[in-house]
Design an enzyme around this catalytic site. Structure first.
Site, PDB file in Angstrom:
ATOM      1  N   HIS A 144      21.065  70.561 115.247  1.00  0.00           N
ATOM      2  CA  HIS A 144      22.040  69.886 116.094  1.00  0.00           C
ATOM      3  C   HIS A 144      21.438  68.614 116.688  1.00  0.00           C
ATOM      4  O   HIS A 144      20.219  68.428 116.675  1.00  0.00           O
ATOM      5  CB  HIS A 144      22.503  70.798 117.241  1.00  0.00           C
ATOM      6  CG  HIS A 144      23.614  71.719 116.867  1.00  0.00           C
ATOM      7  ND1 HIS A 144      23.388  72.991 116.390  1.00  0.00           N
ATOM      8  CD2 HIS A 144      24.968  71.563 116.887  1.00  0.00           C
ATOM      9  CE1 HIS A 144      24.543  73.577 116.150  1.00  0.00           C
ATOM     10  NE2 HIS A 144      25.522  72.746 116.443  1.00  0.00           N
ATOM     11  N   LYS A 186      22.514  68.521 122.477  1.00  0.00           N
ATOM     12  CA  LYS A 186      23.003  69.902 122.470  1.00  0.00           C
ATOM     13  C   LYS A 186      22.384  70.665 123.631  1.00  0.00           C
ATOM     14  O   LYS A 186      21.169  70.642 123.830  1.00  0.00           O
ATOM     15  CB  LYS A 186      22.626  70.563 121.148  1.00  0.00           C
ATOM     16  CG  LYS A 186      23.008  72.020 121.005  1.00  0.00           C
ATOM     17  CD  LYS A 186      24.491  72.201 120.850  1.00  0.00           C
ATOM     18  CE  LYS A 186      24.836  73.652 120.541  1.00  0.00           C
ATOM     19  NZ  LYS A 186      26.279  73.913 120.601  1.00  0.00           N
TER      20      LYS A 186
END
Length: 236
Positions: free
Chosen positions: A126, A130
């Site tokens: 990610h 995140k």
């Protein structure tokens, strides 16, 4: 994600009647602030998820919850929904592709349970903003593997500095750049590797999934997940 959902909603002829954020907290708003809204969509922070759900249940505003990191309070939320005869649909990931991946994984683990040579693991990537690690999606997929393989009994999300417990499903997380989200569930043997992978191209896929879930939730009462939406589509 909130902005992506709002843009997708307006492009699909829905009206966004109120927006809340750090400069305009939802918990400081009055009931009139949401007007005659048919649905609330929440992509906030784990510590705000349950208070937001409580407020929506009390106000009788159905809510699609995309925030993760609060699932240890799921029993409390279930009670809250029952007490208020409310409407809540939650999922760690609203991508329809991830939902399909999850369904496929259920079939694959049934086969792999009989093949001891294959060891399972989960990897996820990610963007650097995140908030949680591992992602709720990675945790969900790893728990599916544990449920499907009799030789696995727990998820291990931490970095390993020694030999890993063979009964653990290891989840590894990478945070880099602007990646929207990539999840891989793999089964490795001495001979080959079988992998299922989902790679998000942008946030629109998640937003579109949220809107489809919201349209499905309208008029229903109870606590639901994206699996309930898929079951309904498949039965139809």
């Amino acid at each position: 994600m909130g902005g992506a959902v709002a843009r997708e909603a307006e492009a699909d002829s829905h009206e966004v009647v109120a927006r809340f954020h750090s400069d305009r907290p939802f918990l400081e708003a009055s009931r009139s602030a949401v007007g005659e809204a048919d649905m609330a969509v929440d992509f906030s922070l784990p510590e705000l998820a349950v208070p937001h759900l409580r407020r929506c249940c009390e106000w009788q505003v159905p809510v699609v919850m995309g925030t993760t990191g609060w699932y240890d309070a799921l029993d409390d939320v279930r009670t809250l929904v029952q007490e208020h005869d409310a409407s809540v649909l939650y999922a760690p990931n609203f991508s329809i592709g991830v939902a399909v991946l999850s369904r496929a994984l259920g079939h694959v683990t049934t086969l792999m349970d009989a093949l001891d040579d294959y060891d399972a693991f989960v990897q996820e990537l990610h963007h650097t903003k995140k908030a949680d690690s591992p992602s709720g999606t990675a945790q969900m997929l790893a728990e599916q593997v544990v449920d499907g393989l009799s030789r696995k009994d727990h998820v291990e999300p931490e970095t390993q500095h020694q030999r890993i417990d063979p009964s653990a499903v290891h989840v590894s997380s990478t945070r880099a750049g602007t990646a929207f989200g990539e999840h891989t569930v793999a089964f490795d043997s001495p001979f080959d590797r079988v992998a299922l992978r989902h790679r998000a191209k942008n946030r629109r896929g998640f937003a579109a999934g949220v809107l489809r879930a919201a349209e499905w939730l309208r008029g229903r009462r109870g606590l639901f997940t994206l699996d309930d939406v898929l079951d309904d589509w498949l039965n139809a």
